[in-house]
Design a protein around this motif. Structure first.
Motif, PDB file in Angstrom:
ATOM      1  N   VAL A 123       0.837  -1.210   0.000  1.00 28.36           N
ATOM      2  CA  VAL A 123       0.000   0.000   0.000  1.00 28.36           C
ATOM      3  C   VAL A 123       0.867   1.253   0.000  1.00 28.36           C
ATOM      4  O   VAL A 123       0.608   2.190  -0.762  1.00 28.36           O
ATOM      5  CB  VAL A 123      -0.983  -0.020   1.194  1.00 28.36           C
ATOM      6  N   HIS A 124       1.895   1.297   0.833  1.00 30.62           N
ATOM      7  CA  HIS A 124       2.781   2.460   0.843  1.00 30.62           C
ATOM      8  C   HIS A 124       3.440   2.654  -0.521  1.00 30.62           C
ATOM      9  O   HIS A 124       3.537   3.791  -1.005  1.00 30.62           O
ATOM     10  CB  HIS A 124       3.861   2.309   1.919  1.00 30.62           C
ATOM     11  N   SER A 125       3.897   1.571  -1.133  1.00 29.23           N
ATOM     12  CA  SER A 125       4.537   1.678  -2.441  1.00 29.23           C
ATOM     13  C   SER A 125       3.570   2.194  -3.497  1.00 29.23           C
ATOM     14  O   SER A 125       3.916   3.090  -4.277  1.00 29.23           O
ATOM     15  CB  SER A 125       5.086   0.326  -2.889  1.00 29.23           C
ATOM     16  N   SER A 126       2.370   1.649  -3.530  1.00 31.16           N
ATOM     17  CA  SER A 126       1.426   2.078  -4.562  1.00 31.16           C
ATOM     18  C   SER A 126       0.969   3.514  -4.344  1.00 31.16           C
ATOM     19  O   SER A 126       0.763   4.248  -5.308  1.00 31.16           O
ATOM     20  CB  SER A 126       0.229   1.126  -4.639  1.00 31.16           C
ATOM     21  N   ILE A 127       0.827   3.946  -3.091  1.00 31.17           N
ATOM     22  CA  ILE A 127       0.444   5.334  -2.830  1.00 31.17           C
ATOM     23  C   ILE A 127       1.567   6.272  -3.252  1.00 31.17           C
ATOM     24  O   ILE A 127       1.336   7.293  -3.899  1.00 31.17           O
ATOM     25  CB  ILE A 127       0.087   5.540  -1.349  1.00 31.17           C
ATOM     26  N   ARG A 128       2.788   5.944  -2.885  1.00 32.10           N
ATOM     27  CA  ARG A 128       3.913   6.837  -3.188  1.00 32.10           C
ATOM     28  C   ARG A 128       4.267   6.858  -4.674  1.00 32.10           C
ATOM     29  O   ARG A 128       4.784   7.846  -5.163  1.00 32.10           O
ATOM     30  CB  ARG A 128       5.125   6.444  -2.372  1.00 32.10           C
ATOM     31  N   MET A 129       3.988   5.785  -5.389  1.00 28.18           N
ATOM     32  CA  MET A 129       4.287   5.752  -6.823  1.00 28.18           C
ATOM     33  C   MET A 129       3.135   6.297  -7.663  1.00 28.18           C
ATOM     34  O   MET A 129       3.287   6.501  -8.862  1.00 28.18           O
ATOM     35  CB  MET A 129       4.609   4.317  -7.261  1.00 28.18           C
ATOM     36  N   SER A 130       1.983   6.543  -7.042  1.00 26.03           N
ATOM     37  CA  SER A 130       0.815   7.016  -7.773  1.00 26.03           C
ATOM     38  C   SER A 130       0.978   8.479  -8.177  1.00 26.03           C
ATOM     39  O   SER A 130       1.610   9.271  -7.485  1.00 26.03           O
ATOM     40  CB  SER A 130      -0.428   6.856  -6.901  1.00 26.03           C
ATOM     41  N   HIS A 131       0.358   8.815  -9.294  1.00 26.63           N
ATOM     42  CA  HIS A 131       0.375  10.193  -9.778  1.00 26.63           C
ATOM     43  C   HIS A 131      -0.964  10.895  -9.512  1.00 26.63           C
ATOM     44  O   HIS A 131      -1.142  12.031  -9.912  1.00 26.63           O
ATOM     45  CB  HIS A 131       0.676  10.219 -11.278  1.00 26.63           C
ATOM     46  N   HIS A 132      -1.887  10.213  -8.865  1.00 33.49           N
ATOM     47  CA  HIS A 132      -3.208  10.781  -8.608  1.00 33.49           C
ATOM     48  C   HIS A 132      -3.194  11.623  -7.341  1.00 33.49           C
ATOM     49  O   HIS A 132      -2.537  11.286  -6.361  1.00 33.49           O
ATOM     50  CB  HIS A 132      -4.258   9.674  -8.498  1.00 33.49           C
ATOM     51  N   SER A 133      -3.956  12.676  -7.355  1.00 27.15           N
ATOM     52  CA  SER A 133      -3.952  13.614  -6.230  1.00 27.15           C
ATOM     53  C   SER A 133      -4.648  13.053  -4.991  1.00 27.15           C
ATOM     54  O   SER A 133      -4.377  13.502  -3.884  1.00 27.15           O
ATOM     55  CB  SER A 133      -4.636  14.920  -6.644  1.00 27.15           C
ATOM     56  N   THR A 134      -5.535  12.095  -5.151  1.00 25.69           N
ATOM     57  CA  THR A 134      -6.268  11.557  -4.005  1.00 25.69           C
ATOM     58  C   THR A 134      -5.683  10.262  -3.469  1.00 25.69           C
ATOM     59  O   THR A 134      -6.289   9.623  -2.610  1.00 25.69           O
ATOM     60  CB  THR A 134      -7.743  11.318  -4.388  1.00 25.69           C
ATOM     61  N   ALA A 135      -4.518   9.856  -3.941  1.00 27.38           N
ATOM     62  CA  ALA A 135      -3.921   8.588  -3.513  1.00 27.38           C
ATOM     63  C   ALA A 135      -3.579   8.590  -2.029  1.00 27.38           C
ATOM     64  O   ALA A 135      -3.641   7.554  -1.372  1.00 27.38           O
ATOM     65  CB  ALA A 135      -2.672   8.281  -4.326  1.00 27.38           C
ATOM     66  N   ALA A 136      -3.253   9.749  -1.475  1.00 28.20           N
ATOM     67  CA  ALA A 136      -2.842   9.821  -0.067  1.00 28.20           C
ATOM     68  C   ALA A 136      -3.969   9.467   0.894  1.00 28.20           C
ATOM     69  O   ALA A 136      -3.704   9.190   2.063  1.00 28.20           O
ATOM     70  CB  ALA A 136      -2.316  11.211   0.244  1.00 28.20           C
ATOM     71  N   ILE A 137      -5.197   9.443   0.425  1.00 28.93           N
ATOM     72  CA  ILE A 137      -6.307   9.025   1.283  1.00 28.93           C
ATOM     73  C   ILE A 137      -6.103   7.578   1.737  1.00 28.93           C
ATOM     74  O   ILE A 137      -6.574   7.175   2.792  1.00 28.93           O
ATOM     75  CB  ILE A 137      -7.653   9.207   0.552  1.00 28.93           C
ATOM     76  N   GLY A 138      -5.372   6.818   0.945  1.00 24.76           N
ATOM     77  CA  GLY A 138      -5.080   5.434   1.303  1.00 24.76           C
ATOM     78  C   GLY A 138      -4.364   5.301   2.632  1.00 24.76           C
ATOM     79  O   GLY A 138      -4.501   4.281   3.317  1.00 24.76           O
ATOM     80  N   PHE A 139      -3.587   6.325   3.029  1.00 22.92           N
ATOM     81  CA  PHE A 139      -2.914   6.283   4.326  1.00 22.92           C
ATOM     82  C   PHE A 139      -3.912   6.230   5.474  1.00 22.92           C
ATOM     83  O   PHE A 139      -3.628   5.655   6.520  1.00 22.92           O
ATOM     84  CB  PHE A 139      -1.993   7.495   4.506  1.00 22.92           C
TER      85      PHE A 139
END
Length: 143
Positions: A100-116
């Motif tokens: 999950v940390h890898s996919s959030i940090r590698m994402s280019h989407h602005s709302t990916a950090a909600i995953g944290f």
């Protein structure tokens, strides 16, 4: 009791180290030199809008809970299956957190950090499944 203490500190260390290791690894994977990636992470520990310390504490909360539960759980008798169960829970939690940390940090989407925000709840679901799987593997190997 010694095994319980080792698992306690191993679980605490995993929970605290995963966000930092993944942040540094993903920055390096994006092309930053290792020294720059480490410096960027330490600069963002208390930076407004990129508070790495809060992300680490949020991600580490389920690992701290597992550490305390494993300390009490493994202190009793019959520690073989219990050790396998706690190992399974730790492996499942680490695998999920890294993914999950890898996919959030590698994402280019602005709302990916909600995953944290959802990660601790996902870990609380996956860790008991890993515990059960560890106990199952232990019982199958003992036969």
């Amino acid at each position: 009791m010694k095994r319980a203490v080792i698992f306690f500190w191993l679980t605490v260390a995993c929970g605290a180290a995963i966000p930092a290791v993944v942040a540094i690894w993903t920055a390096s994977a994006k092309g930053a030199p290792l020294q720059t990636a480490i410096q960027e992470w330490t600069d963002n520990l208390f930076a407004p809008g990129a508070n790495e310390l809060v992300l680490t504490l949020i991600s580490a909360a389920p690992f701290l809970l597992l550490a305390v539960l494993s300390l009490f759980h493994m202190s009793g008798g019959n520690s073989g299956p219990r050790t396998a169960g706690v190992s399974g829970a730790l492996i499942a939690g680490v695998a999920l957190a890294v993914q999950v940390h890898s996919s959030i940090r590698m994402s280019h989407h602005s709302t990916a950090a909600i995953g944290f925000l959802f990660l601790p709840f996902l870990e609380l679901i996956v860790m008991p499944i890993g515990y059960g799987f560890g106990r199952l593997v232990s019982s199958l190997l003992r036969r």
